[in-house]
Design a protein around this motif. Sequence first.
Motif, short mmCIF file in Angstrom:
data_model
loop_
_atom_site.label_atom_id
_atom_site.label_comp_id
_atom_site.label_asym_id
_atom_site.label_seq_id
_atom_site.Cartn_x
_atom_site.Cartn_y
_atom_site.Cartn_z
N THR A 58 13.00 -3.62 0.49
CA THR A 58 12.16 -2.76 1.31
C THR A 58 11.65 -3.60 2.47
O THR A 58 11.59 -4.83 2.37
N SER A 59 11.34 -2.97 3.57
CA SER A 59 10.95 -3.73 4.76
C SER A 59 9.69 -4.56 4.49
O SER A 59 8.78 -4.13 3.79
N ALA A 60 9.66 -5.75 5.08
CA ALA A 60 8.54 -6.68 4.88
C ALA A 60 7.39 -6.29 5.81
O ALA A 60 7.14 -6.93 6.84
N ASN A 61 6.74 -5.20 5.45
CA ASN A 61 5.60 -4.70 6.22
C ASN A 61 4.69 -3.88 5.30
O ASN A 61 5.05 -3.57 4.17
N ILE A 62 3.52 -3.57 5.81
CA ILE A 62 2.64 -2.62 5.12
C ILE A 62 3.19 -1.24 5.43
O ILE A 62 3.64 -0.98 6.55
N SER A 63 3.20 -0.33 4.46
CA SER A 63 3.76 1.01 4.67
C SER A 63 3.21 1.63 5.96
O SER A 63 2.02 1.58 6.22
N GLY A 64 4.13 2.18 6.74
CA GLY A 64 3.75 2.84 7.99
C GLY A 64 3.86 1.94 9.21
O GLY A 64 3.88 2.44 10.34
N GLN A 65 3.93 0.63 9.02
CA GLN A 65 4.06 -0.29 10.15
C GLN A 65 5.54 -0.47 10.48
O GLN A 65 6.41 -0.20 9.65
N PRO A 66 5.85 -0.99 11.70
CA PRO A 66 7.26 -1.19 12.07
C PRO A 66 7.95 -2.21 11.16
O PRO A 66 7.32 -3.15 10.66
N SER A 67 9.24 -2.02 10.96
CA SER A 67 10.05 -2.94 10.16
C SER A 67 10.34 -4.21 10.97
O SER A 67 10.75 -4.11 12.12
N PRO A 68 10.14 -5.38 10.37
CA PRO A 68 10.35 -6.63 11.12
C PRO A 68 11.82 -7.00 11.26
O PRO A 68 12.53 -7.17 10.29
N THR A 69 12.26 -7.12 12.52
CA THR A 69 13.64 -7.52 12.78
C THR A 69 13.74 -9.03 13.01
O THR A 69 14.84 -9.56 13.08
N SER A 70 12.60 -9.69 13.11
CA SER A 70 12.57 -11.15 13.21
C SER A 70 11.44 -11.67 12.32
O SER A 70 10.50 -10.93 12.01
N PHE A 71 11.55 -12.92 11.94
CA PHE A 71 10.54 -13.51 11.08
C PHE A 71 9.15 -13.47 11.74
O PHE A 71 8.14 -13.23 11.07
N ALA A 72 9.11 -13.66 13.05
CA ALA A 72 7.83 -13.69 13.78
C ALA A 72 7.08 -12.36 13.70
O ALA A 72 5.86 -12.32 13.88
N GLU A 73 7.79 -11.27 13.40
CA GLU A 73 7.16 -9.94 13.32
C GLU A 73 6.51 -9.65 11.97
O GLU A 73 5.86 -8.63 11.81
N ILE A 74 6.67 -10.54 11.00
CA ILE A 74 6.07 -10.33 9.68
C ILE A 74 4.60 -10.73 9.75
O ILE A 74 4.26 -11.81 10.22
N SER A 75 3.71 -9.86 9.27
CA SER A 75 2.28 -10.14 9.37
C SER A 75 1.87 -11.28 8.44
O SER A 75 2.39 -11.41 7.33
N GLU A 76 0.94 -12.07 8.90
CA GLU A 76 0.41 -13.18 8.11
C GLU A 76 -0.23 -12.64 6.83
O GLU A 76 -0.13 -13.25 5.76
N GLU A 77 -0.86 -11.47 6.94
CA GLU A 77 -1.49 -10.82 5.79
C GLU A 77 -0.47 -10.59 4.67
O GLU A 77 -0.74 -10.86 3.49
N LEU A 78 0.72 -10.13 5.03
CA LEU A 78 1.77 -9.89 4.05
C LEU A 78 2.29 -11.20 3.47
O LEU A 78 2.47 -11.33 2.26
N ILE A 79 2.52 -12.17 4.33
CA ILE A 79 3.02 -13.48 3.89
C ILE A 79 2.11 -14.09 2.83
O ILE A 79 2.59 -14.68 1.86
N ASN B 139 0.84 -1.20 0.00
CA ASN B 139 0.00 0.00 0.00
C ASN B 139 0.88 1.25 0.00
O ASN B 139 0.65 2.20 0.74
N ARG B 140 1.88 1.22 -0.85
CA ARG B 140 2.87 2.29 -0.90
C ARG B 140 2.41 3.40 -1.83
O ARG B 140 1.84 3.14 -2.89
N LEU B 141 2.68 4.63 -1.44
CA LEU B 141 2.29 5.78 -2.26
C LEU B 141 3.01 5.75 -3.60
O LEU B 141 4.20 5.42 -3.66
N PRO B 142 2.32 6.10 -4.69
CA PRO B 142 2.97 6.14 -5.99
C PRO B 142 4.11 7.16 -5.99
O PRO B 142 4.04 8.18 -5.32
#
Length: 191
Positions: free
Chosen positions: A135-156, A51-54
């Motif tokens: 780019t960080s494995a997150n939705i824009s604006g969310q914290p950057s995941p420093t561990s695999f467990a922090e990556i949202s299931e939605e993104l995966i 959901n990144r800005l153009p």
Amino acid sequence: MLTDEMKSELHAATEAMKNGGVVIYPTATIWGIGCDATNQTAVDKISSIKNRLPGKSYVLLVDEDYRLEQYVEQVPEICWDLIDASSEPLTIVYPKGKNLAKNVCAEDGSVAIRITKDPFCKQLIQRLKHPIVSTSANISGQPSPTSFAEISEELIETVDYVVNLPSYKMGGKASSILKVGLNGEIQIIRK
């Protein structure tokens, strides 16, 4: 040294990227989401997933400093000194990119590139034979995941492949970013 598990993951991630896929993978700093930086459709897919800005550019990873000349119109001389002097991950924004998907560069044509020292990322780039988006494995604006467990299931669920190395060791801090002009002027973007 790459383990058999790492080699297997490298093969799968490389194949996904060669086929235009988007991959979640470990970097030297945080968990990233990436693709072949020369594939405009794949880069568009990352923008949609995040959901990144153009018009917002991406950081790219290359495996060796000599590759910069393949993807940057003119590397300011001071950049070589900055690269040599840096002991921490350093991203440099160069004045004008080339041979890349247009949507990885900023609106002014500049391109952000980091030379990775991470063994997994180096191998991924070498096998793909192109730079990769990092780019960080997150939705824009969310914290950057420093561990695999922090990556949202939605993104995966939205990507084409997830590198299965959940305990991969990383630095946990995003790289510093410097913008360098053709005349050597330096602007600190992120410390």
